[in-house]
Scaffold this motif. Structure first.
Motif, PDB file in Angstrom:
ATOM      1  N   LEU A  79     -12.285  11.122   6.839  1.00  0.00           N
ATOM      2  CA  LEU A  79     -11.628   9.858   6.515  1.00  0.00           C
ATOM      3  C   LEU A  79     -10.119  10.038   6.413  1.00  0.00           C
ATOM      4  N   SER A  80      -9.693  11.116   5.792  1.00  0.00           N
ATOM      5  CA  SER A  80      -8.262  11.314   5.518  1.00  0.00           C
ATOM      6  C   SER A  80      -7.435  11.467   6.789  1.00  0.00           C
ATOM      7  N   ARG A  81      -7.945  12.237   7.749  1.00  0.00           N
ATOM      8  CA  ARG A  81      -7.147  12.509   8.960  1.00  0.00           C
ATOM      9  C   ARG A  81      -6.813  11.237   9.733  1.00  0.00           C
ATOM     10  N   PRO A  82      -7.799  10.381  10.067  1.00  0.00           N
ATOM     11  CA  PRO A  82      -7.422   9.156  10.787  1.00  0.00           C
ATOM     12  C   PRO A  82      -6.559   8.220   9.961  1.00  0.00           C
ATOM     13  N   VAL A  83      -6.770   8.190   8.650  1.00  0.00           N
ATOM     14  CA  VAL A  83      -5.916   7.356   7.795  1.00  0.00           C
ATOM     15  C   VAL A  83      -4.476   7.845   7.858  1.00  0.00           C
ATOM     16  N   GLN A  84      -4.289   9.152   7.770  1.00  0.00           N
ATOM     17  CA  GLN A  84      -2.937   9.710   7.826  1.00  0.00           C
ATOM     18  C   GLN A  84      -2.297   9.473   9.190  1.00  0.00           C
ATOM     19  N   ALA A  85      -3.112   9.562  10.256  1.00  0.00           N
ATOM     20  CA  ALA A  85      -2.571   9.319  11.600  1.00  0.00           C
ATOM     21  C   ALA A  85      -2.129   7.868  11.758  1.00  0.00           C
ATOM     22  N   LEU A  86      -2.939   6.941  11.249  1.00  0.00           N
ATOM     23  CA  LEU A  86      -2.563   5.528  11.331  1.00  0.00           C
ATOM     24  C   LEU A  86      -1.348   5.225  10.457  1.00  0.00           C
ATOM     25  N   ALA A  87      -1.291   5.861   9.295  1.00  0.00           N
ATOM     26  CA  ALA A  87      -0.120   5.667   8.425  1.00  0.00           C
ATOM     27  C   ALA A  87       1.146   6.160   9.117  1.00  0.00           C
ATOM     28  N   ALA A  88       1.037   7.283   9.835  1.00  0.00           N
ATOM     29  CA  ALA A  88       2.197   7.806  10.561  1.00  0.00           C
ATOM     30  C   ALA A  88       2.620   6.856  11.678  1.00  0.00           C
ATOM     31  N   GLU A  89       1.636   6.257  12.352  1.00  0.00           N
ATOM     32  CA  GLU A  89       1.960   5.304  13.426  1.00  0.00           C
ATOM     33  C   GLU A  89       2.619   4.047  12.848  1.00  0.00           C
ATOM     34  N   LEU A  90       2.131   3.585  11.705  1.00  0.00           N
ATOM     35  CA  LEU A  90       2.760   2.425  11.075  1.00  0.00           C
ATOM     36  C   LEU A  90       4.179   2.750  10.614  1.00  0.00           C
ATOM     37  N   THR A  91       4.386   3.982  10.156  1.00  0.00           N
ATOM     38  CA  THR A  91       5.733   4.394   9.774  1.00  0.00           C
ATOM     39  C   THR A  91       6.668   4.342  10.982  1.00  0.00           C
ATOM     40  N   ALA A  92       6.171   4.822  12.130  1.00  0.00           N
ATOM     41  CA  ALA A  92       6.981   4.788  13.347  1.00  0.00           C
ATOM     42  C   ALA A  92       7.274   3.350  13.774  1.00  0.00           C
ATOM     43  N   LEU A  93       6.292   2.469  13.650  1.00  0.00           N
ATOM     44  CA  LEU A  93       6.503   1.068  14.014  1.00  0.00           C
ATOM     45  C   LEU A  93       7.488   0.394  13.066  1.00  0.00           C
ATOM     46  N   ARG A  94       7.385   0.733  11.793  1.00  0.00           N
ATOM     47  CA  ARG A  94       8.341   0.178  10.825  1.00  0.00           C
ATOM     48  C   ARG A  94       9.767   0.617  11.163  1.00  0.00           C
ATOM     49  N   ALA A 130       5.899  -2.339  21.349  1.00  0.00           N
ATOM     50  CA  ALA A 130       5.551  -2.481  19.936  1.00  0.00           C
ATOM     51  C   ALA A 130       4.243  -3.248  19.753  1.00  0.00           C
ATOM     52  N   LEU A 131       4.081  -4.352  20.501  1.00  0.00           N
ATOM     53  CA  LEU A 131       2.860  -5.133  20.359  1.00  0.00           C
ATOM     54  C   LEU A 131       1.626  -4.344  20.789  1.00  0.00           C
ATOM     55  N   GLY A 132       1.755  -3.583  21.861  1.00  0.00           N
ATOM     56  CA  GLY A 132       0.639  -2.754  22.314  1.00  0.00           C
ATOM     57  C   GLY A 132       0.269  -1.698  21.283  1.00  0.00           C
ATOM     58  N   ARG A 133       1.264  -1.117  20.660  1.00  0.00           N
ATOM     59  CA  ARG A 133       1.003  -0.101  19.644  1.00  0.00           C
ATOM     60  C   ARG A 133       0.356  -0.705  18.404  1.00  0.00           C
ATOM     61  N   VAL A 134       0.810  -1.909  18.041  1.00  0.00           N
ATOM     62  CA  VAL A 134       0.191  -2.590  16.904  1.00  0.00           C
ATOM     63  C   VAL A 134      -1.268  -2.905  17.206  1.00  0.00           C
ATOM     64  N   GLN A 135      -1.556  -3.338  18.431  1.00  0.00           N
ATOM     65  CA  GLN A 135      -2.937  -3.655  18.786  1.00  0.00           C
ATOM     66  C   GLN A 135      -3.811  -2.408  18.745  1.00  0.00           C
ATOM     67  N   ARG A 136      -3.278  -1.267  19.149  1.00  0.00           N
ATOM     68  CA  ARG A 136      -4.059  -0.025  19.095  1.00  0.00           C
ATOM     69  C   ARG A 136      -4.348   0.372  17.637  1.00  0.00           C
ATOM     70  N   VAL A 137      -3.383   0.119  16.764  1.00  0.00           N
ATOM     71  CA  VAL A 137      -3.620   0.375  15.336  1.00  0.00           C
ATOM     72  C   VAL A 137      -4.730  -0.543  14.826  1.00  0.00           C
TER      73      VAL A 137
END
Length: 470
Positions: A167-182, A204-211
């Motif tokens: 659970l932790s690894r994908p959560v951390q990966a998504l958090a990192a992607e959201l940080t990059a988008l921010r 940006a929109l494509g990356r948000v959709q993947r998240v």
């Protein structure tokens, strides 16, 4: 950390009762002085040393093993000492008391206590320190408790996967992607001359959709994990003597409930837990449902009241109908009253035609009903499959990890905020500040899963449910 987190702690780490081996565990910033006094000298790190532990008067307490795990390479991130002796309660308490006594005694070189402040550990405090010292994140720490509490093999395996970081690894990966988008959105706000073209070039929109796609997939997995952890509560309901207790016994494979031809035999809730494809199913047999003025006595009336309480909190309700009594006006009227009250509570039951072996040609006038015989086993396989289907269980799901309600809530919140950010990004540069805020809130929701943003009262609630010594 709070001041109490700096205190050295000690506890019996094995379950209460008698056993072949018992463990006393200590954790603190520096245990060297206590180790010297208790063991007669320093211990070789991560090696078992055979010793005779002695009381204050020199009498032996027991012979056992001592293991020293120096900080930071220990479970809690602090010095950890584990003492393994025979698993008798008296032996363990004597050793525990001796450690506390030695800790309070003055050191011969400087006169200060050998281990000042040593105290009994609170529930879950060893694992809490592992979290606070970054040995585990919060989701992994919760998985420790889930692994201990697992009631099925599948639940234990899913808890183990969560402990390993499923659970932790994908959560951390998504958090990192959201940080990059921010950062991307904030950069656009800082350089308005770039306007929206900058975000379009960065997809940006494509990356948000993947998240969003990843959050949806993770939510489905988490719901499977929650089912494995908490199980499914199923209540058997119906008129008296329609076969509820017989069905409970058939599902459990044991005589959990008394079965007689006398109506109203079951006066209170009787339960048992069964496994269906690794999912724990908590089956609750209830008193037969009828009007209060039809009950034989006050005990049965109380039992009927408890039946309705169980129905209101159930994940699924199985409403049994006796196929041998079809067409009886009184029985049909009673079934109609039960169905009406279930509907008033928003309950959609699964109808079961019971005693099918005694009425093999009887019709099933209820939509979606299953034909069932607890005596012959007819319909039991179909019932198990239907319960899993209604619970949303996917037997082919792989890599399932245990999850809790708070994880599902956090994933739902993160998805809602990211969806809002996607809408705002699509509207253009004039609402980028709002999009940045939604991305921040989505990031914070994910961070709460692993404990990066977690209130102290939540930590107390989580670790307070652990067993002492863990």
């Amino acid at each position: 950390m709070l001041p109490r987190h700096h205190d050295p702690i000690i506890a019996v780490a094995t379950a209460p009762g008698r056993g072949a081996v018992g463990i006393v565990r200590l954790s603190g910033q520096d245990l060297s002085a206590l180790i010297q006094a208790l063991c007669g000298g320093p211990l070789k790190p991560r090696h078992a040393t055979l010793l005779t532990f002695q009381a204050a008067d020199g009498q032996p307490i027991d012979q056992g093993l001592a293991l020293h795990f120096p900080a930071p390479n220990a479970y809690t991130g602090e010095d950890v000492l584990e003492l393994q002796v025979h698993g008798g309660p008296v032996v363990l308490q004597l050793l525990l008391a001796r450690c506390l006594q030695l800790a309070a005694e003055p050191h011969p070189d400087h006169g200060r206590p050998r281990l000042p402040g040593l105290r009994l550990a609170e529930p879950g405090e060893f694992t809490e320190r592992a979290f606070l010292n970054d040995k585990l994140d919060l989701a992994q720490a919760e998985a420790v408790a889930d692994l201990i509490d697992a009631s099925t093999e599948a639940a234990a395996r899913s808890a183990s996967r969560a402990l390993e970081g499923a659970l932790s690894r994908p959560v951390q990966a998504l958090a990192a992607e959201l940080t990059a988008l921010r950062a991307l959105v904030e950069a656009t706000l800082d350089f308005p001359e770039e306007e929206i073209d900058f975000l379009q070039r960065a997809d940006a929109l494509g990356r948000v959709q993947r998240v969003l796609d990843a959050l949806q997939a993770m939510g489905r997995q988490a719901r499977q994990g929650q089912l494995l952890r908490e199980g499914l509560t199923v209540v058997l309901a119906g008129q008296p003597n329609v076969g509820k207790s017989s069905l409970l016994n058939a599902l459990a494979g044991a005589e959990l409930a008394i079965v007689t031809p006398v109506a109203g035999t079951t006066r209170d809730r009787v339960g048992g837990t069964v496994q269906i494809e690794g999912v724990p199913v908590h089956v609750v047999d209830t008193a037969g449902l009828r009007e209060d003025d039809e009950a034989a006595d006050e005990v049965e009336r109380i039992g009927i009241g408890r039946s309705w309480q169980a129905i209101e909190t159930a994940d699924a309700v199985l409403l049994l109908h006796d196929l041998t009594r079809l067409g009886e006006p009184a029985g049909e009227a009673a079934d109609a009253r039960i169905a009406e009250r279930l509907a008033a509570h928003g309950v959609v039951p699964l109808h079961l035609g019971s005693k099918a072996d005694a009425a093999p040609s009887a019709p099933l006038p209820w939509p979606g009903a299953l034909r069932l015989s607890a005596h012959s086993g007819e319909g039991l396989a179909e019932l198990r499959a239907e319960l899993l289907r209604r619970a949303g269980w996917q037997p082919a799901a792989e890599g399932v990890f245990t999850a809790r309600e708070r994880h599902l809530v956090a994933l739902h919140d993160a998805q809602a905020h990211v969806e809002a950010a996607a809408v705002l990004l699509a509207e253009g540069a004039q609402v980028l500040e709002l999009a940045a805020e939604e991305l921040r809130r989505g990031h914070d929701a994910l961070a709460a899963i692993t404990g990066r943003l977690t209130a102290d009262d939540l930590l107390g609630e989580i670790f307070g449910r652990f067993c002492i010594g863990k």
